[in-house]
Scaffold this active site. Structure first.
Site, short mmCIF file in Angstrom:
data_model
loop_
_atom_site.label_atom_id
_atom_site.label_comp_id
_atom_site.label_asym_id
_atom_site.label_seq_id
_atom_site.Cartn_x
_atom_site.Cartn_y
_atom_site.Cartn_z
N GLU A 163 17.47 103.42 56.50
CA GLU A 163 15.97 103.73 57.85
C GLU A 163 14.82 103.17 57.17
O GLU A 163 14.78 102.44 56.35
CB GLU A 163 15.49 105.47 57.33
CG GLU A 163 15.89 105.84 55.65
CD GLU A 163 14.97 104.98 55.22
OE1 GLU A 163 13.71 104.97 55.33
OE2 GLU A 163 14.91 104.34 54.28
N GLY A 305 14.29 101.89 50.38
CA GLY A 305 14.45 102.57 52.12
C GLY A 305 15.32 101.11 52.33
O GLY A 305 16.28 99.92 51.33
N GLU A 306 15.39 101.58 53.54
CA GLU A 306 16.48 100.41 54.65
C GLU A 306 17.81 100.24 54.52
O GLU A 306 19.29 99.86 55.03
CB GLU A 306 16.22 99.12 54.21
CG GLU A 306 14.57 98.68 53.97
CD GLU A 306 14.52 97.50 54.39
OE1 GLU A 306 15.22 96.18 53.92
OE2 GLU A 306 13.52 96.88 54.53
N GLY A 307 18.52 101.57 53.28
CA GLY A 307 20.06 101.37 52.69
C GLY A 307 19.87 100.14 51.65
O GLY A 307 20.96 100.11 51.28
#
Length: 338
Positions: A163, A305-307
């Site tokens: 995300e 974050g971001e995966g």
């Protein structure tokens, strides 16, 4: 199979009807693991991981050759409460960075052979500030769930969801508190780096959100609607679709795990196809993983974050599956067993 849904009730029904792992494939993988050219248990958790993947992929020789990484982006009205160190405009700027291949998740996806795509969800229209109104109407949360659901490649052999959304550790903390209880201060963290005053504002915002929506918080999908965000809902939709398709999922950090927890609370067992990729430096993440019974593969102090943490864990997955599926058995190698 698309299994279209147009309401939270229909989505809940799909969750409840999701299939379990392939028990025969799991048993065959257990048997194969016992015959490989190594002492029993010598590869530690890699053995457990490979056997687990086998059950969900439906084969005694699981692979990690078609990983998919999905990054969802959304904006949040609760940033008006001073809960982030960065302005909401950064979400749009980072989406552009993802699309140009310049973010950490782009590099990690490339390093581990994953197909990556980014999905921006109405960034020009943030969710409502959950301290004064529900974050989303039902039609909005259903649309976000469907965005995630439809983004999943049913042919992928493992899924990572990530995300981007300035302020989104605050809705994640609110969801965690609503689902598992405890004081808001025990769930909020510094996110992108807020100071002590910012941390206090986050805890206060969460407390006010919980109080405002108290009457609805007995239903986990209403928790997502009232306190969440579009990118959190999209991750939940993608993870749910993966379960229906029996695609194993590697969970990312605090925000992803809070999103996933909604599914588990809505239908027990909904996260049986998920493994925790890592435990992040965001304080509530380890507590959330413990509540879900998920032991992380990595602990590297990540908090991007971001995966990114889950994508990095794909390296562990690839190693585990390469050993399990590629090693010779004692009989094949002509090696005397124990």
């Amino acid at each position: 199979m698309s299994h279209a849904f147009s309401s939270l009730a229909e989505f809940r029904a799909l969750l409840a009807a999701a299939p379990d792992r392939d028990a025969a494939a799991h048993a065959a993988a257990v048997a194969r693991n016992g015959q490989l050219t190594k002492p029993p248990g010598a590869l530690g958790r890699l053995e457990e991981l490979a056997v687990w993947f086998a059950g969900w992929q439906g084969t005694d020789r699981p692979r990690c050759e078609r990983p998919q990484v999905l990054v969802f982006a959304g904006n949040h009205g609760v940033v008006a409460q001073g809960v982030s160190a960065f302005p909401a405009e950064v979400t749009v700027q980072m989406v552009a960075n993802f699309r140009h291949g310049g973010a950490a998740i782009n590099q990690l996806s490339k390093a581990f052979g994953a197909t990556m795509s980014v999905h921006a969800l109405e960034l020009e229209r943030p969710t409502a500030d959950f301290t004064v109104a529900p974050a989303m109407e039902e039609a909005e949360v259903v649309a976000a769930l469907r965005c995630g659901w439809e983004a999943v490649d049913a042919g992928a052999d493992v899924l990572v969801t990530g995300e981007m959304g300035i302020g989104n550790t605050t809705p994640a903390a609110a969801i965690a508190a609503a689902l598992f209880g405890g004081e808001p201060a025990g769930w909020v963290g510094r996110g992108t780096g807020v100071d002590d005053a910012g941390l206090a504002r986050k805890a206060d915002a969460v407390a006010r959100g919980l109080a405002l929506h108290a009457a609805r918080l007995g239903d986990p999908l209403q928790v997502l609607r009232c306190l969440g965000g579009r990118e959190l809902a999209a991750m939940a939709g993608a993870i749910a679709r993966a379960r229906v398709e029996r695609v194993p999922v590697v969970l990312d950090g605090f925000i992803c795990t809070a999103s996933a927890a909604v599914l588990e609370k809505a239908a027990a067992g909904s996260l049986d196809h998920c493994v925790a990729g890592h435990v992040s430096a965001e304080g509530g993440h380890g507590r959330l993983l413990a509540a879900l019974g998920k032991a992380p593969l990595l602990d590297l102090g990540l908090r991007l974050g971001e995966g990114s943490g889950a994508a990095l864990a794909l390296g562990v997955v690839k190693g585990a599956l390469a050993c399990h599926s590629g090693m010779a058995t004692f009989a094949e190698a002509g090696v005397s067993g124990a």
